[in-house]
Design a protein around this motif. Sequence first.
Motif, PDB file in Angstrom:
ATOM      1  N   ALA A  68      -4.391  17.380  73.644  1.00 49.61           N
ATOM      2  CA  ALA A  68      -4.414  16.859  75.018  1.00 49.61           C
ATOM      3  C   ALA A  68      -3.798  17.873  75.984  1.00 49.61           C
ATOM      4  O   ALA A  68      -4.307  18.074  77.087  1.00 49.61           O
ATOM      5  CB  ALA A  68      -3.666  15.530  75.088  1.00 49.61           C
ATOM      6  N   PHE A  69      -2.687  18.476  75.584  1.00 54.53           N
ATOM      7  CA  PHE A  69      -2.073  19.493  76.451  1.00 54.53           C
ATOM      8  C   PHE A  69      -3.069  20.602  76.754  1.00 54.53           C
ATOM      9  O   PHE A  69      -3.237  21.009  77.921  1.00 54.53           O
ATOM     10  CB  PHE A  69      -0.820  20.081  75.797  1.00 54.53           C
ATOM     11  CG  PHE A  69      -0.310  21.315  76.489  1.00 54.53           C
ATOM     12  CD1 PHE A  69       0.432  21.200  77.670  1.00 54.53           C
ATOM     13  CD2 PHE A  69      -0.600  22.574  76.006  1.00 54.53           C
ATOM     14  CE1 PHE A  69       0.887  22.334  78.335  1.00 54.53           C
ATOM     15  CE2 PHE A  69      -0.148  23.715  76.670  1.00 54.53           C
ATOM     16  CZ  PHE A  69       0.583  23.605  77.832  1.00 54.53           C
ATOM     17  N   ASN A  70      -3.736  21.112  75.735  1.00 55.34           N
ATOM     18  CA  ASN A  70      -4.686  22.201  75.935  1.00 55.34           C
ATOM     19  C   ASN A  70      -5.846  21.771  76.843  1.00 55.34           C
ATOM     20  O   ASN A  70      -6.307  22.548  77.686  1.00 55.34           O
ATOM     21  CB  ASN A  70      -5.220  22.697  74.584  1.00 55.34           C
ATOM     22  CG  ASN A  70      -4.178  23.455  73.800  1.00 55.34           C
ATOM     23  OD1 ASN A  70      -3.307  24.104  74.366  1.00 55.34           O
ATOM     24  ND2 ASN A  70      -4.269  23.380  72.476  1.00 55.34           N
ATOM     25  N   LYS A  71      -6.317  20.547  76.675  1.00 52.28           N
ATOM     26  CA  LYS A  71      -7.430  20.063  77.489  1.00 52.28           C
ATOM     27  C   LYS A  71      -7.043  19.953  78.952  1.00 52.28           C
ATOM     28  O   LYS A  71      -7.784  20.410  79.838  1.00 52.28           O
ATOM     29  CB  LYS A  71      -7.907  18.710  76.966  1.00 52.28           C
ATOM     30  CG  LYS A  71      -9.000  18.086  77.830  1.00 52.28           C
ATOM     31  CD  LYS A  71      -9.454  16.737  77.279  1.00 52.28           C
ATOM     32  CE  LYS A  71     -10.548  16.123  78.151  1.00 52.28           C
ATOM     33  NZ  LYS A  71     -11.026  14.824  77.606  1.00 52.28           N
ATOM     34  N   TYR A  72      -5.893  19.354  79.216  1.00 49.05           N
ATOM     35  CA  TYR A  72      -5.523  19.057  80.602  1.00 49.05           C
ATOM     36  C   TYR A  72      -4.735  20.187  81.257  1.00 49.05           C
ATOM     37  O   TYR A  72      -4.429  20.116  82.447  1.00 49.05           O
ATOM     38  CB  TYR A  72      -4.750  17.742  80.661  1.00 49.05           C
ATOM     39  CG  TYR A  72      -5.629  16.568  80.293  1.00 49.05           C
ATOM     40  CD1 TYR A  72      -6.609  16.118  81.178  1.00 49.05           C
ATOM     41  CD2 TYR A  72      -5.539  15.974  79.026  1.00 49.05           C
ATOM     42  CE1 TYR A  72      -7.461  15.087  80.815  1.00 49.05           C
ATOM     43  CE2 TYR A  72      -6.388  14.933  78.671  1.00 49.05           C
ATOM     44  CZ  TYR A  72      -7.343  14.497  79.564  1.00 49.05           C
ATOM     45  OH  TYR A  72      -8.199  13.484  79.204  1.00 49.05           O
ATOM     46  N   SER A  73      -4.447  21.231  80.496  1.00 46.85           N
ATOM     47  CA  SER A  73      -3.720  22.374  81.060  1.00 46.85           C
ATOM     48  C   SER A  73      -4.488  23.042  82.179  1.00 46.85           C
ATOM     49  O   SER A  73      -3.892  23.645  83.074  1.00 46.85           O
ATOM     50  CB  SER A  73      -3.428  23.384  79.944  1.00 46.85           C
ATOM     51  OG  SER A  73      -2.621  24.437  80.422  1.00 46.85           O
ATOM     52  N   THR A  74      -5.815  22.932  82.161  1.00 47.29           N
ATOM     53  CA  THR A  74      -6.632  23.593  83.180  1.00 47.29           C
ATOM     54  C   THR A  74      -7.163  22.628  84.217  1.00 47.29           C
ATOM     55  O   THR A  74      -8.025  23.006  85.032  1.00 47.29           O
ATOM     56  CB  THR A  74      -7.807  24.333  82.524  1.00 47.29           C
ATOM     57  OG1 THR A  74      -8.573  23.414  81.727  1.00 47.29           O
ATOM     58  CG2 THR A  74      -7.311  25.463  81.639  1.00 47.29           C
TER      59      THR A  74
END
Length: 341
Positions: free
Chosen positions: A334-340
């Motif tokens: 989730a962090f990687n997905k919403y980081s951008t």
Amino acid sequence: MFGIRKRRSYAAVGVAAAAVLLLPTAHAAEAPQAQARTAPRASAAVEHAVPTAAATRAAEYWTPQRMAAALPVDSVDRTTAPRKTLPPSSSAPQKPAGPATTGSQPVAGTATPAGDIKALVTATQVVGKVFFTGSDGKDYVCSGSAVNSTNKNMVFTAGHCVHGGPGQGWNSNWQFVPYYDHGSRPYGTWWAETLVAFNGWINDGNFGYDVGIVITSPNSRGELVNAVGGLGIQWNYPKNRYMTAMGYPQAPPFDGQWQYYCAATTSQRSWWTSDQIKMPCNMTGGSSGGPWIYGKDDNVYYSGWVNGVNSNVDSKTAPTEMRSPYFATWVGDAFNKYSTY
């Protein structure tokens, strides 16, 4: 007061999908085949886009009087489904399912730390107070932390600080006030652009998935992390680590006006419950969503990695037991997905 970011286009995707379903098939004579229905993964993230106008309303909604009157979530009866746990399988703590990963590093912001530097020992401007209106129409408080992401606009908090859980909806009028100090907002306020919670919390009320992610809109200072700094983040690390839990406890005997902390070595919640970790801590309602920080250096305000959040407590233990979801691969995804975002 705050900026407007170009959002991703969700509507076009939905229309295209509908168009595919409406196209005639070349095999109309064939009997339709029943499709197997699978339950959504508990670890799957669900997002809710906040209309830009709603952020404007939130900025106008939170008067000093409303902020002072908001309640800690835990002090109000909010019905959730019984917590689901797996049957006991082993007396030994389970090993992480994936490699230990550091998703981002702590980073400083451009804002000058507020007040005497001595006041920043333990207290930090990357931790703040959260205000929101629940789907029941009542005003509540939680805690949260700024986390360093690609777009510098991410807050980590508890899932119940963004969504009410089974049978309830998304929270509204959501705002984050870093370093809230007895009504003062020395760094300003950031409002929600996207709320994220997980199916395990939304559908089942499972505290093992009680994590919330919020993407904020820029305000007059710019993006949140660029202004105040941000914690790093880690997942799949050992469950026995020395960490500092922080937040704004508001239920008695606390008043929610200042940051408090607990520091201890964490452990798996129980030998049969592997999706939570625990530490002894007597923080009360209002501290929900505050970060569990590994590697905190009191001389560097933005130091450390968030590796958990205040979720729920067991007040029957002595001392009181604070619990956090264990940050596994699903948190990193989730962090990687919403980081951008």
